[in-house]
Design a protein around this motif. Structure first.
Motif, PDB file in Angstrom:
ATOM      1  N   PRO A 197     -41.145 -36.155 -25.388  1.00 23.61           N
ATOM      2  CA  PRO A 197     -39.788 -36.492 -25.823  1.00 23.61           C
ATOM      3  C   PRO A 197     -39.641 -37.983 -26.121  1.00 23.61           C
ATOM      4  O   PRO A 197     -40.471 -38.802 -25.725  1.00 23.61           O
ATOM      5  CB  PRO A 197     -38.942 -36.096 -24.605  1.00 23.61           C
ATOM      6  CG  PRO A 197     -39.862 -36.268 -23.441  1.00 23.61           C
ATOM      7  CD  PRO A 197     -41.231 -35.886 -23.945  1.00 23.61           C
ATOM      8  N   GLY A 198     -38.563 -38.321 -26.820  1.00 21.30           N
ATOM      9  CA  GLY A 198     -38.241 -39.724 -27.044  1.00 21.30           C
ATOM     10  C   GLY A 198     -38.763 -40.277 -28.350  1.00 21.30           C
ATOM     11  O   GLY A 198     -39.366 -39.559 -29.163  1.00 21.30           O
ATOM     12  N   THR A 199     -38.548 -41.577 -28.525  1.00 21.99           N
ATOM     13  CA  THR A 199     -38.949 -42.258 -29.760  1.00 21.99           C
ATOM     14  C   THR A 199     -39.767 -43.517 -29.504  1.00 21.99           C
ATOM     15  O   THR A 199     -40.161 -44.196 -30.453  1.00 21.99           O
ATOM     16  CB  THR A 199     -37.697 -42.637 -30.582  1.00 21.99           C
ATOM     17  OG1 THR A 199     -36.855 -43.497 -29.796  1.00 21.99           O
ATOM     18  CG2 THR A 199     -36.905 -41.392 -30.988  1.00 21.99           C
TER      19      THR A 199
ATOM     20  N   ASP B 172     -43.001 -35.068 -37.252  1.00 23.75           N
ATOM     21  CA  ASP B 172     -43.125 -33.655 -36.922  1.00 23.75           C
ATOM     22  C   ASP B 172     -44.555 -33.183 -37.166  1.00 23.75           C
ATOM     23  O   ASP B 172     -45.328 -33.826 -37.892  1.00 23.75           O
ATOM     24  CB  ASP B 172     -42.167 -32.834 -37.777  1.00 23.75           C
ATOM     25  CG  ASP B 172     -42.463 -32.996 -39.268  1.00 23.75           C
ATOM     26  OD1 ASP B 172     -42.293 -34.125 -39.792  1.00 23.75           O
ATOM     27  OD2 ASP B 172     -42.894 -32.014 -39.902  1.00 23.75           O
TER      28      ASP B 172
ATOM     29  N   LEU C  19     -44.433 -37.939 -31.163  1.00 30.76           N
ATOM     30  CA  LEU C  19     -43.003 -38.038 -30.838  1.00 30.76           C
ATOM     31  C   LEU C  19     -42.183 -37.487 -31.997  1.00 30.76           C
ATOM     32  O   LEU C  19     -41.668 -38.246 -32.830  1.00 30.76           O
ATOM     33  CB  LEU C  19     -42.612 -39.489 -30.545  1.00 30.76           C
ATOM     34  CG  LEU C  19     -43.353 -40.186 -29.401  1.00 30.76           C
ATOM     35  CD1 LEU C  19     -42.875 -41.622 -29.262  1.00 30.76           C
ATOM     36  CD2 LEU C  19     -43.173 -39.426 -28.095  1.00 30.76           C
ATOM     37  N   PRO C  20     -42.024 -36.179 -32.082  1.00 23.44           N
ATOM     38  CA  PRO C  20     -41.317 -35.594 -33.230  1.00 23.44           C
ATOM     39  C   PRO C  20     -39.846 -35.961 -33.326  1.00 23.44           C
ATOM     40  O   PRO C  20     -39.258 -35.833 -34.411  1.00 23.44           O
ATOM     41  CB  PRO C  20     -41.493 -34.082 -33.009  1.00 23.44           C
ATOM     42  CG  PRO C  20     -41.851 -33.915 -31.576  1.00 23.44           C
ATOM     43  CD  PRO C  20     -42.593 -35.153 -31.199  1.00 23.44           C
ATOM     44  N   GLU C  21     -39.243 -36.450 -32.234  1.00 18.72           N
ATOM     45  CA  GLU C  21     -37.833 -36.843 -32.296  1.00 18.72           C
ATOM     46  C   GLU C  21     -37.599 -38.018 -33.241  1.00 18.72           C
ATOM     47  O   GLU C  21     -36.449 -38.312 -33.600  1.00 18.72           O
ATOM     48  CB  GLU C  21     -37.314 -37.191 -30.900  1.00 18.72           C
ATOM     49  CG  GLU C  21     -37.118 -35.989 -30.001  1.00 18.72           C
ATOM     50  CD  GLU C  21     -36.574 -36.374 -28.632  1.00 18.72           C
ATOM     51  OE1 GLU C  21     -35.898 -37.421 -28.524  1.00 18.72           O
ATOM     52  OE2 GLU C  21     -36.832 -35.634 -27.663  1.00 18.72           O
ATOM     53  N   ARG C  22     -38.654 -38.682 -33.669  1.00 18.37           N
ATOM     54  CA  ARG C  22     -38.484 -39.786 -34.617  1.00 18.37           C
ATOM     55  C   ARG C  22     -38.109 -39.288 -36.006  1.00 18.37           C
ATOM     56  O   ARG C  22     -37.750 -40.090 -36.876  1.00 18.37           O
ATOM     57  CB  ARG C  22     -39.764 -40.623 -34.680  1.00 18.37           C
ATOM     58  CG  ARG C  22     -40.029 -41.405 -33.411  1.00 18.37           C
ATOM     59  CD  ARG C  22     -41.318 -42.194 -33.499  1.00 18.37           C
ATOM     60  NE  ARG C  22     -42.470 -41.321 -33.593  1.00 18.37           N
ATOM     61  CZ  ARG C  22     -43.719 -41.754 -33.737  1.00 18.37           C
ATOM     62  NH1 ARG C  22     -43.965 -43.050 -33.818  1.00 18.37           N
ATOM     63  NH2 ARG C  22     -44.720 -40.900 -33.794  1.00 18.37           N
ATOM     64  N   GLY C  23     -38.216 -37.984 -36.238  1.00 14.70           N
ATOM     65  CA  GLY C  23     -37.764 -37.443 -37.509  1.00 14.70           C
ATOM     66  C   GLY C  23     -38.890 -37.077 -38.449  1.00 14.70           C
ATOM     67  O   GLY C  23     -40.066 -37.025 -38.058  1.00 14.70           O
TER      68      GLY C  23
ATOM     69  N   SER D 122     -47.135 -33.345 -28.022  1.00 15.10           N
ATOM     70  CA  SER D 122     -45.787 -33.887 -28.182  1.00 15.10           C
ATOM     71  C   SER D 122     -45.128 -34.223 -26.858  1.00 15.10           C
ATOM     72  O   SER D 122     -45.321 -33.562 -25.838  1.00 15.10           O
ATOM     73  CB  SER D 122     -44.914 -32.893 -28.953  1.00 15.10           C
ATOM     74  OG  SER D 122     -44.709 -31.712 -28.208  1.00 15.10           O
TER      75      SER D 122
ATOM     76  N   ALA E 199     -42.101 -31.873 -26.061  1.00 18.77           N
ATOM     77  CA  ALA E 199     -41.066 -32.641 -26.758  1.00 18.77           C
ATOM     78  C   ALA E 199     -39.658 -32.265 -26.313  1.00 18.77           C
ATOM     79  O   ALA E 199     -38.747 -33.090 -26.348  1.00 18.77           O
ATOM     80  CB  ALA E 199     -41.207 -32.460 -28.264  1.00 18.77           C
ATOM     81  N   GLY E 200     -39.454 -31.031 -25.889  1.00 18.30           N
ATOM     82  CA  GLY E 200     -38.121 -30.590 -25.514  1.00 18.30           C
ATOM     83  C   GLY E 200     -37.775 -30.788 -24.054  1.00 18.30           C
ATOM     84  O   GLY E 200     -36.693 -30.375 -23.613  1.00 18.30           O
TER      85      GLY E 200
END
Length: 332
Positions: A18-20, A50, A42-46, A16, A308-309
């Motif tokens: 960060p970002g989309t 994940d 990219l889990p920030e995409r929702g 993972s 991701a964080g």
């Protein structure tokens, strides 16, 4: 010692970022990790990007859906299933476009059977972990889905060799009987080590490519990983307490993806330099008592876990430090 399916002095990420923007993420990975790039996550995409949703979307004939914020088994494929497939297809398209002439190893990641069984709900309620028959069906479905996924990556990148990383953060809790029921008042039964290894071994044997089991929790079950037939284990070096099991596993020929760089900087501190990352791994190797000449071939340098964080600038610095640390170690 066996020949390991990655080049000496390699470094990689654990998935993972960060970002989309998947195009930018994949460019970063290929640019900073040229010896062992991986498929961006990219889990920030929702939902569907994940770890659990993305991996559940690979299941064959076991559709899933999102219900009150949790993934559960569904009677038929629906909108959520299509979203998972669409996100993964976009990611694979970017990998195909940016690595079309790549001829080395490339890594893809998915949650393993025990983490999925601990996270997915049955349609009637409760985690899949409660039902041994459901766990067997899940394992077989995941194995076939990952076989197809690997075959797709091979087709897209015909000159590359594929490695599969199974993310199993829940495995220690599964073995200890610490996965809580939905009420939170009790826990699901503990799974025996041989049974846990058997499920992982099913996936290893079906996919037909080298498998790395990633467990960034304390007390990673190295014997289970070895019994499953994995090629390597991915660990956060900061979680290591007892070195004897790791030494025995490495002596037996298990590869190590050494999580040697923190996923976030300590407050007020810069990222570790490549020299510091290399020294951390070298010091561990020395404590284990192995010859220095074995280190660069058996060990791949990685961040401690997914990124991701983290801030984008930190991600780039960490990946570069891991890459350069691997090259430092290979020069010895």
């Amino acid at each position: 010692m066996p020949d390991f399916p990655w080049p000496s002095g390699a470094a990689t990420g654990l998935g993972s970022l960060p970002g989309t923007d998947v195009a930018e993420a994949q460019r970063l990975i290929i640019g900073e990790l040229p010896d062992l790039p991986h498929l961006a996550e990219l889990p920030e995409r929702g939902p569907g990007a994940d770890m659990i949703g993305r991996s559940a979307g690979l299941l064959v004939e076991l559709p899933v859906q999102l219900y009150v914020g949790r993934w559960q088994m569904a009677p038929r494929p629906g909108r959520d299933q299509r979203r998972i497939a669409d996100l993964l297809e976009r990611d694979l398209d970017q990998l195909t476009e940016q690595a079309d002439r790549y001829a080395g190893p490339v890594k893809v990641q998915a949650a393993g059977p025990w983490t999925l069984a601990s996270s997915l709900d049955l349609a009637i309620g409760g985690r899949m972990l409660r039902d041994p028959g459901a766990v067997r069906d899940l394992t077989d479905s995941l194995a076939e889905g990952l076989r197809r996924h690997v075959a797709d990556v091979r087709r897209r990148l015909p000159h590359a060799s594929v490695l599969l990383q199974l993310d199993e953060p829940s495995l220690p809790a599964v073995l200890a009987g610490h996965i809580p029921t939905e009420s939170g008042l009790s826990a699901y039964r503990a799974v025996d080590g041989p049974d846990a290894a058997s499920a992982l071994r099913t996936v290893v044997q079906v996919v037909g490519v080298p498998v790395i089991v990633h467990c960034c929790a304390p007390a990673a079950p190295l014997q289970v990983v070895r019994d499953a037939g994995a090629a390597a284990v991915a660990l956060d070096l900061g979680m290591l307490k007892d070195l004897d099991p790791l030494g025995e596993a490495l002596e037996a020929g298990l590869g190590l993806f050494a999580g040697a760089a923190a996923t976030r900087p300590a407050p007020g501190s810069p990222p570790l330099t490549s020299a510091q990352v290399a020294e951390r791994v070298r010091r561990l190797w020395s404590r284990l008592g192995f010859p220095a000449a074995r280190l660069p071939g058996q060990v791949v340098i990685t961040p401690a876990c997914g990124l991701a964080g983290a801030a984008p600038s930190y991600v780039r610095a960490v990946l570069k430090a891991c890459r350069d640390a691997g090259r430092r170690l290979a020069e010895v």
